[in-house]
Design a protein around this motif. Structure first.
Motif, PDB file in Angstrom:
ATOM      1  N   TYR A 124       0.842  -1.446  -0.159  1.00 57.26           N
ATOM      2  CA  TYR A 124       0.231   0.065   0.375  1.00 57.26           C
ATOM      3  C   TYR A 124       0.590   0.891  -0.162  1.00 57.26           C
ATOM      4  N   CYS A 125       1.803   1.041   0.710  1.00 55.51           N
ATOM      5  CA  CYS A 125       2.770   2.645   0.863  1.00 55.51           C
ATOM      6  C   CYS A 125       3.771   3.158  -0.189  1.00 55.51           C
ATOM      7  N   ARG A 144       2.183  11.113  10.348  1.00 53.84           N
ATOM      8  CA  ARG A 144       0.868  10.612   9.394  1.00 53.84           C
ATOM      9  C   ARG A 144       0.725   9.486   8.187  1.00 53.84           C
ATOM     10  N   VAL A 145       2.009   8.882   8.196  1.00 55.48           N
ATOM     11  CA  VAL A 145       2.070   7.305   7.644  1.00 55.48           C
ATOM     12  C   VAL A 145       1.082   6.428   8.309  1.00 55.48           C
ATOM     13  N   MET A 150      -3.686   3.066   9.442  1.00 55.38           N
ATOM     14  CA  MET A 150      -5.252   3.358   9.712  1.00 55.38           C
ATOM     15  C   MET A 150      -6.096   3.471   9.376  1.00 55.38           C
ATOM     16  N   ARG A 151      -6.132   4.572   8.568  1.00 60.92           N
ATOM     17  CA  ARG A 151      -7.368   4.816   7.514  1.00 60.92           C
ATOM     18  C   ARG A 151      -7.341   3.956   6.716  1.00 60.92           C
ATOM     19  N   LEU A 163       6.896   0.179  10.660  1.00 61.92           N
ATOM     20  CA  LEU A 163       8.156   1.346  11.021  1.00 61.92           C
ATOM     21  C   LEU A 163       9.385   0.622  11.314  1.00 61.92           C
ATOM     22  N   ARG A 164       9.178   0.277  12.033  1.00 60.96           N
ATOM     23  CA  ARG A 164      10.410  -0.730  12.771  1.00 60.96           C
ATOM     24  C   ARG A 164      10.832  -1.148  11.581  1.00 60.96           C
TER      25      ARG A 164
END
Length: 193
Positions: A124-125, A144-145, A150-151, A163-164
């Motif tokens: 998705y990113c 923001r990311v 989440m949305r 993120l990690r």
């Protein structure tokens, strides 16, 4: 008058509702709830209209033109593959469309149980061209990311794993609650500062 009110349509019976429903379904797949909502504007008010709508829905189900199960499967597949949304977002969308909870759960289990949520979030990113937060505003960009993911319907666990994997500074992760539990203060301790 520049904005004339539209004429109120005359209510129609079962044969006309059936023709209308066929036209609506030929343009786009609908759920039973959506179709009934659309037909209610054209049907007779009261019990007669309800009977006519129920007869039309029953006939359409018998002809296999209308199926909530098929709608849920196709809708879930399209939202997952085309838009890259996560399980929670698709679940909310199905509930909003009027799909029964049991149908929704079985469809989501079939679509998402065998997939890696972190990999889906990473895809998705990439699709949305979301870049790794860096520089002096890394913490704001991380927020923001995280909010965007989440949305899109991804779980907080999958988001923090993603993120990690980006090797962000620890202070950016701690602000979001993704760090170790001993690396940030409890609410009571923060109030004293």
């Amino acid at each position: 008058m520049p904005f004339a009110r539209p004429k109120k349509r005359e209510p129609v019976g079962e044969p006309e509702l059936f023709e209308y429903a066929i036209g609506v379904l030929s343009r786009r797949m609908r759920t039973v709830r959506e179709l009934k909502r659309l037909m209610s504007a054209r049907a007779f008010p009261g019990e007669q209209g309800e009977r006519d709508m129920d007869a039309v829905v029953t006939r359409l189900v018998d002809l296999k033109y209308l199926s909530d199960t098929r709608f849920a499967a196709d809708y879930t597949r399209m939202r997952k593959e085309n838009q890259g949304f996560g399980r929670r977002r698709v679940q909310q969308d199905l509930a909003q469309k009027g799909i029964a909870k049991e149908i929704s759960e079985t469809t989501l289990a079939a679509a998402f149980d065998d997939s890696d949520e972190v990999a889906l979030a990473r895809q998705y990113c990439e699709r949305k061209r979301i870049k790794q937060p860096s520089g002096p505003n890394a913490q704001k960009e991380t927020v923001r990311v995280m909010n965007r993911l989440m949305r899109a319907g991804y779980s907080s666990g999958a988001i923090f794993k993603l993120l990690r994997s980006w090797n962000l500074p620890e202070e950016a992760m701690v602000a979001e609650g993704g760090g170790d539990s001993d690396s940030y203060a409890e609410p009571d301790e923060r109030a004293d500062d």
